[in-house]
Structure formats: structure tokens, C-alpha cells
Motif scaffolding. Structure first.
Motif, PDB file in Angstrom:
ATOM      1  N   THR A 189       0.922  -1.111  -0.056  1.00 40.59           N
ATOM      2  CA  THR A 189      -0.073   0.018   0.127  1.00 40.59           C
ATOM      3  C   THR A 189       1.044   1.368  -0.001  1.00 40.59           C
ATOM      4  OG1 THR A 189      -1.599  -1.220   1.548  1.00 40.59           O
ATOM      5  CG2 THR A 189      -1.868   1.150   1.218  1.00 40.59           C
ATOM      6  N   ALA A 190       1.893   1.194   1.029  1.00 45.47           N
ATOM      7  CA  ALA A 190       2.607   2.575   1.029  1.00 45.47           C
ATOM      8  C   ALA A 190       3.298   2.815  -0.349  1.00 45.47           C
ATOM      9  CB  ALA A 190       3.310   2.467   2.149  1.00 45.47           C
ATOM     10  N   GLY A 191       4.244   1.412  -0.660  1.00 43.98           N
ATOM     11  CA  GLY A 191       5.090   1.725  -1.772  1.00 43.98           C
ATOM     12  C   GLY A 191       4.333   1.974  -3.016  1.00 43.98           C
ATOM     13  N   THR A 192       3.146   1.337  -3.415  1.00 42.02           N
ATOM     14  CA  THR A 192       2.535   1.866  -4.522  1.00 42.02           C
ATOM     15  C   THR A 192       2.275   3.360  -4.655  1.00 42.02           C
ATOM     16  OG1 THR A 192       1.445  -0.221  -4.662  1.00 42.02           O
ATOM     17  CG2 THR A 192       0.315   1.607  -5.707  1.00 42.02           C
ATOM     18  N   ARG A 193       1.934   4.096  -3.398  1.00 40.20           N
ATOM     19  CA  ARG A 193       1.878   5.460  -3.695  1.00 40.20           C
ATOM     20  C   ARG A 193       3.157   6.144  -4.072  1.00 40.20           C
ATOM     21  NH1 ARG A 193      -0.646   5.188   2.023  1.00 40.20           N
ATOM     22  NH2 ARG A 193      -2.887   4.887   1.753  1.00 40.20           N
ATOM     23  N   VAL A 194       4.310   5.417  -3.592  1.00 35.62           N
ATOM     24  CA  VAL A 194       5.728   6.136  -3.683  1.00 35.62           C
ATOM     25  C   VAL A 194       5.935   6.120  -5.269  1.00 35.62           C
ATOM     26  CG1 VAL A 194       8.025   5.890  -3.420  1.00 35.62           C
ATOM     27  CG2 VAL A 194       6.481   5.801  -1.584  1.00 35.62           C
TER      28      VAL A 194
END
Ligand SMILES: Nc1ncnc2c1ncn2[C@@H]1O[C@H](COP(=O)(O)OP(=O)(O)OP(=O)(O)O)[C@@H](O)[C@H]1O
Ligand SMILES: [Mg+2]
Length: 372
Positions: A189-194
Motif C-alpha cells: 500500500t505504502a510503496g504503490t503510492r511512492v
């Protein structure tokens, strides 16, 4: 935007120094190791809360002092602001705007914008992927301050997931599938935003940089910039990126447990720079690589101006002397009086007389500043 004053206390080799910027261009002159780059670094910190010199906050604080402070006043179309950043040898940084302490550091970003161009940037082409990611992240923080929070979240989850993998590795344990699944979900979830934000920024920057690059190189070379993710990004919807990210993690699962570290994610992605379809680091001379970096920097200036609606500051650290005359002129013609510019140099000889005449000249000696 215009930085009117800067006030440094116990920052690097400055004990206590106030500077007033009285012209759109300020030239900081001084011998080596006097504090020229330190001053630009202070401005960079006010703009991005990051420094390209990487390191700990305690390195920024003057030897012997417990606290360093950087204050700046900035004039913008929306009004004036005074900014204060406090760095502590022990404890967290604090940020303050117009006398009010901010709870979230993210709210400090975007008041001043700055593009830094130093001789270190000349390594952007040849150096490690890490440097290019850091460069892109610093640009993104300025384009969308919320990115600072997104990146922090990702790094936080990544550290925790790595600690878990390390613990499994030490215990020679296959890992609790359930616990790993929880870390995977958070990382994805966090990485996809990045990943998505980085990809979008590169898509916006690439055509601007290519156009500058063809101007400077006389249209003989074609620059491509590409965000190369370890995660396949065919369709850039959040769901598809999340799914490929998760698939990639699952494929690497055994290797990750063996090595005790996370092997897929934006911390391993790359910004690919190529000229005429050839990776730029293998391509051509140092001069050609400098042209590329200059094109990137001009593109940064232009993109920030487009997104933010006001021209950012330009911080030129020791870089003019590294460019040949025609590239210097390209840069100086672009700057004109549009971008407030701080330039460091060890000697004024390199500057055009007209430039010297229209600039504020400031002498830097042993962490003290003498204005003329
Ligand atoms: N935390 C610190 N406390 C005290 N002095 C520091 C600290 N950090 C750096 N310095 C000093 O700052 C000086 C370097 O300053 P800076 O990098 O700004 O030099 P400069 O004027 O840009 O020189 P050059 O022309 O070589 O680039 C060094 O003397 C270094 O020891
Ligand atoms: Mg320097």
C-alpha cells in the motif's frame, strides 16, 4: 518567491549570522571551507527539510552547541512568511511558521522552493541509483509536500519488514506466513503510492528536460528519462500496481528470507537516463553528461514554476566554473532576473561584468559574512 533574509545560529560553521538578500542574484565569494556551501545548504533545508549532503542532524549543528537554528523570511504572491527550523543534537527537529510551531513537518514544505545545482549533481548521471532516487524524491517533496509523508511511511514499513526478515533469517525460520502477509500488505500500500507519484513526476519532467537538452546540444541528441520500476507498471492504476508488487514479493519470498531484506519495492527502483537510446552513463564525454544534468536542472526549475505558480530559487554551488562558456550562457540566459539565484564561487573572475554589476556580492570568511 523571494528569500529576503536568512539567519543562522550554530549551524555548521556559523555561530550567529544574518544575511539580507538585496538583489535577485547574490554571489557568495570565499576561499575553500569558509561556509559558502553551508549557507546554500541552510536554504535547501528550509525549502525541502532535506540536504543533498545526507547525514545526521547532529552533523549540521556547530561543534559544541546543542541546537542549531535556521530562520528565513520569504516574500510570496500570497504574502510574507517567516520560517524557523530548529535542529537538535538530541531529539526531533521542530518547524515553525510565523511564530507558530507546526505539528506536522509536511506543513512546512512548499513555502520556499529551491533547485540546488552543485558539482555533486554532475554525479547524477554516473553515480548510483540511490543518488537519482534521492534527487527525484527531493523534487517530489516540492511538487507535492504530502509526498514527504508518503515516503516516510514507506521507509517506516520497509524498516520494520526488514527487521522481521532479519529476525527470521537469524532464527533460520521460514517466517510466520500470517505476519509476513501483514507486512506485505502494508509495504504494498505504502510503496504503490511512492511508485505512482514518482512515475507521474518523471512523465511530466521528461519532455521538459528533453526539450532543454535538445536546445543545449543543438538538437543532435535525444534524451529519454524513464522511471524503471522493479515492479512491472504496464497499467498504472493503483490496484494493478499493488497486485504486481505483491506478486513480486511473493516470488522473492524465499530469497528475502535467506537474505533477510526486502528485495522488491521503490527503494530498488531506478531513474534511467538515456541519450539516443544508449544509457547516458556509458554515453559520451563528461561534457555531454554535464549537458544532461544542466537540462535536468532547467527542467526542475520550469516544472516547479509550472506546478507551484511562482519561480523557485536557484542555488548554484560551484557549478558555473564546471560548465563551458556556451552552457554557462544558456544557464544565465534562462535565469535572467526571473529566478532568485544564490551562486557560490572562489573567485569573481569567472563572471561576466554585467552580471557582477547587477548582483549582490557577499564575502564569506570563517563562518562570517561581509556584505558590500
Ligand atoms: N557541524 C559543524 N560545526 C562546525 N564546523 C562545521 C560543521 N560542519 C561543517 N563545518 C565546517 O564548515 C566548513 C566547510 O564549509 P563549506 O562546505 O560551506 O565550505 P565552502 O566555502 O563551500 O568551501 P569550498 O569552496 O571548498 O566548497 C569546514 O571548515 C567544516 O569543518
Ligand atoms: Mg562548497
Amino acid at each position: 518567491m523571494y528569500l529576503q533574509t536568512l539567519h543562522l545560529k550554530h549551524f555548521r560553521n556559523y555561530t550567529q549570522q544574518r544575511v539580507e538578500f538585496t538583489a535577485p542574484k547574490t554571489i557568495l565569494v570565499g576561499n575553500n571551507a569558509q561556509g559558502k556551501s553551508n549557507l546554500l545548504e541552510a536554504v535547501e533545508l528550509l525549502a525541502t527539510l532535506r540536504t543533498h549532503r545526507m547525514g545526521k542532524d547532529r552533523d549540521l549543528i556547530q561543534g559544541g552547541a546543542a541546537i542549531a537554528q535556521i530562520n528565513g523570511t520569504v516574500e510570496r504572491e500570497i504574502g510574507n512568511s517567516s520560517l524557523a527550523l530548529t535542529l537538535r543534537r538530541q531529539g526531533r527537529r521542530t518547524v515553525n511558521i510565523n511564530g507558530e510551531n507546526l505539528r506536522r513537518q509536511m506543513d512546512f514544505l512548499g513555502i520556499i522552493n529551491a533547485v540546488q545545482f552543485s558539482s555533486l549533481d554532475l554525479d547524477l548521471v554516473r553515480g548510483s541509483p540511490d543518488g537519482r532516487r534521492h534527487w527525484l524524491d527531493t523534487l517530489l517533496v516540492q511538487l507535492e509536500p504530502v509526498y514527504a509523508y508518503i515516503l516516510q511511511q514507506y521507509n517506516h514499513v520497509l524498516r520494520q519488514r526488514n527487521a522481521y526478515l532479519k529476525a527470521c533469517q537469524k532464527a533460520d525460520d521460514a517466517g510466520e506466513t500470517e505476519e509476513l502477509a501483514i507486512w506485505n500488505a502494508q509495504l504494498v500500500t505504502a510503496g504503490t503510492r511512492v511508485i505512482r507519484r514518482r512515475e507521474r513526476a518523471i512523465q511530466r519532467l521528461a519532455p521538459i528536460a528533453a526539450s532543454w537538452h535538445s536546445d543545449i546540444s543543438g538538437s543532435t541528441e535525444d534524451l529519454q528519462i524513464n522511471y524503471a520500476s522493479y515492479i512491472p507498471l504496464e497499467q498504472n492504476s493503483p490496484e494493478t500496481v499493488q497486485k504486481s508488487f505483491l506478486d513480486r514479493l511473493q516470488q522473492r519470498n524465499i530469497a528475502e528470507l535467506q537474505r533477510g531484506t526486502t528485495l522488491a519495492g521503490p527503494h530498488r527502483d531506478e531513474v534511467e537516463l538515456s541519450i539516443n537510446q544508449t544509457p547516458a552513463r556509458q554515453y559520451g564525454s563528461q561534457g555531454q553528461q554535464r549537458t544532461l544534468v544542466l537540462a535536468l536542472k532547467l527542467a526542475e526549475l520550469q516544472l516547479i514554476e509550472e506546478v507551484v505558480g511562482e519561480p523557485p530559487l536557484l542555488l548554484l554551488d560551484d557549478v558555473l566554473a564546471e560548465l563551458d562558456l556556451s552552457r554557462q550562457n544558456q544557464l544565465l540566459d534562462t535565469i535572467q532576473d526571473r529566478f532568485q539565484t544564490l551562486i557560490t564561487t572562489t573567485h569573481l573572475g569567472a563572471f561576466d561584468a554585467q552580471w557582477l554589476h547587477s548582483s549582490q556580492i557577499v564575502y564569506v570568511h570563517c563562518g562570517e559574512i561581509l556584505c558590500k
